[in-house]
Motif scaffolding. Structure first.
Motif, short mmCIF file in Angstrom:
data_model
loop_
_atom_site.label_atom_id
_atom_site.label_comp_id
_atom_site.label_asym_id
_atom_site.label_seq_id
_atom_site.Cartn_x
_atom_site.Cartn_y
_atom_site.Cartn_z
N GLU A 224 0.82 -1.20 0.00
CA GLU A 224 0.00 0.00 0.00
C GLU A 224 0.86 1.25 0.00
O GLU A 224 2.01 1.22 0.42
N CYS A 225 0.25 2.36 -0.43
CA CYS A 225 0.94 3.64 -0.46
C CYS A 225 -0.08 4.74 -0.20
O CYS A 225 -1.11 4.81 -0.87
N ILE A 226 0.22 5.59 0.79
CA ILE A 226 -0.63 6.73 1.10
C ILE A 226 0.26 7.97 1.12
O ILE A 226 1.29 8.00 1.79
N SER A 227 -0.16 9.01 0.41
CA SER A 227 0.64 10.23 0.34
C SER A 227 0.52 11.03 1.63
O SER A 227 -0.36 10.79 2.46
N ALA A 228 1.39 11.99 1.78
CA ALA A 228 1.36 12.88 2.94
C ALA A 228 0.06 13.68 2.98
O ALA A 228 -0.36 14.14 4.04
N HIS A 229 -0.61 13.81 1.85
CA HIS A 229 -1.89 14.51 1.76
C HIS A 229 -3.08 13.59 2.01
O HIS A 229 -4.22 14.01 1.92
N GLY A 230 -2.81 12.30 2.26
CA GLY A 230 -3.88 11.35 2.56
C GLY A 230 -4.49 10.68 1.34
O GLY A 230 -5.50 10.00 1.45
N VAL A 231 -3.87 10.82 0.18
CA VAL A 231 -4.37 10.18 -1.03
C VAL A 231 -3.77 8.78 -1.12
O VAL A 231 -2.55 8.61 -1.09
N ALA A 232 -4.63 7.77 -1.23
CA ALA A 232 -4.18 6.38 -1.29
C ALA A 232 -4.07 5.91 -2.74
O ALA A 232 -4.96 6.14 -3.55
N LEU A 233 -2.98 5.24 -3.03
CA LEU A 233 -2.77 4.61 -4.33
C LEU A 233 -3.41 3.23 -4.28
O LEU A 233 -3.42 2.58 -3.23
N GLU A 234 -3.98 2.76 -5.38
CA GLU A 234 -4.54 1.42 -5.40
C GLU A 234 -3.43 0.42 -5.07
O GLU A 234 -2.33 0.50 -5.60
N PRO A 235 -3.70 -0.54 -4.19
CA PRO A 235 -2.65 -1.44 -3.72
C PRO A 235 -2.32 -2.56 -4.70
O PRO A 235 -3.06 -2.83 -5.63
N MET A 236 -1.20 -3.22 -4.42
CA MET A 236 -0.87 -4.47 -5.07
C MET A 236 -1.31 -5.58 -4.12
O MET A 236 -0.99 -5.56 -2.93
N VAL A 237 -2.04 -6.56 -4.63
CA VAL A 237 -2.48 -7.71 -3.86
C VAL A 237 -1.66 -8.90 -4.33
O VAL A 237 -1.67 -9.24 -5.51
N ILE A 238 -0.92 -9.50 -3.40
CA ILE A 238 -0.07 -10.64 -3.74
C ILE A 238 -0.67 -11.90 -3.12
O ILE A 238 -0.86 -11.98 -1.91
N ILE A 239 -0.97 -12.87 -3.97
CA ILE A 239 -1.62 -14.11 -3.56
C ILE A 239 -0.65 -15.27 -3.77
O ILE A 239 0.12 -15.29 -4.74
N LYS A 240 -0.69 -16.24 -2.87
CA LYS A 240 0.14 -17.43 -3.01
C LYS A 240 -0.47 -18.32 -4.10
O LYS A 240 -1.51 -18.94 -3.90
N ALA A 241 0.17 -18.33 -5.26
CA ALA A 241 -0.33 -19.11 -6.40
C ALA A 241 0.73 -19.11 -7.50
O ALA A 241 1.67 -18.33 -7.48
N LYS A 242 0.53 -19.99 -8.46
CA LYS A 242 1.41 -20.04 -9.63
C LYS A 242 0.94 -19.08 -10.72
O LYS A 242 1.74 -18.54 -11.47
N SER A 243 -0.39 -18.90 -10.83
CA SER A 243 -0.94 -18.00 -11.85
C SER A 243 -2.24 -17.40 -11.33
O SER A 243 -2.83 -17.88 -10.37
N ILE A 244 -2.69 -16.35 -11.99
CA ILE A 244 -3.90 -15.64 -11.61
C ILE A 244 -5.11 -16.35 -12.21
O ILE A 244 -5.14 -16.65 -13.40
N ILE A 245 -6.11 -16.60 -11.39
CA ILE A 245 -7.36 -17.21 -11.85
C ILE A 245 -8.35 -16.09 -12.13
O ILE A 245 -8.50 -15.16 -11.33
N GLU A 246 -9.03 -16.17 -13.26
CA GLU A 246 -9.91 -15.09 -13.72
C GLU A 246 -10.96 -14.69 -12.68
O GLU A 246 -11.23 -13.50 -12.49
N ARG A 247 -11.52 -15.61 -11.96
CA ARG A 247 -12.58 -15.28 -10.99
C ARG A 247 -12.07 -14.41 -9.85
O ARG A 247 -12.84 -13.74 -9.19
N TRP A 248 -10.74 -14.40 -9.60
CA TRP A 248 -10.19 -13.53 -8.57
C TRP A 248 -10.34 -12.06 -8.95
O TRP A 248 -10.38 -11.19 -8.09
N CYS A 249 -10.41 -11.78 -10.23
CA CYS A 249 -10.42 -10.40 -10.72
C CYS A 249 -11.82 -9.81 -10.85
O CYS A 249 -11.96 -8.61 -11.01
N ILE A 250 -12.85 -10.64 -10.76
CA ILE A 250 -14.22 -10.17 -11.02
C ILE A 250 -14.63 -9.03 -10.11
O ILE A 250 -15.15 -8.02 -10.57
N GLU A 251 -14.40 -9.17 -8.80
CA GLU A 251 -14.83 -8.13 -7.87
C GLU A 251 -13.69 -7.22 -7.43
O GLU A 251 -13.88 -6.39 -6.55
#
Length: 93
Positions: free
Chosen positions: A14-41
């Motif tokens: 995560e990253c939040i600026s000194a002004h309180g603006v948050a950058l969209e985070p990186m989500v790291i999951i234990k897996a070999k590849s990304i499954i499409e259903r993880w991205c739906i929501e």
């Protein structure tokens, strides 16, 4: 992704600026590849990644830094930006 049988570790970068603006985070999951259903929501702008341990590594850290640069470049005040990283070791390699 919620399930009574699914209790794996997930890391958020995560990253939040000194002004309180948050950058969209990186989500790291234990897996070999990304499954499409993880991205739906997953909200727009989130960065989804996988690793063998669900922890950050050098390759993912570089990917997140590119994400940071892309999403903060136009909002900077002046020429430079400062990024402080707490308890992060991939910058050593």
């Amino acid at each position: 992704m919620a399930s009574g049988k699914n209790r794996e570790l997930v890391t958020l970068v995560e990253c939040i600026s000194a002004h309180g603006v948050a950058l969209e985070p990186m989500v790291i999951i234990k897996a070999k590849s990304i499954i499409e259903r993880w991205c739906i929501e997953l909200p727009d702008g989130y960065l989804l990644a996988t690793s063998d341990s669900a922890y950050n590594n050098d390759e993912l850290a570089l990917s997140w830094l590119k994400h940071f640069n892309k999403n903060t470049h136009d909002n900077r005040k002046g020429r430079w930006r400062v990024l402080l990283m707490d308890s992060h070791t991939s910058h050593l390699t």
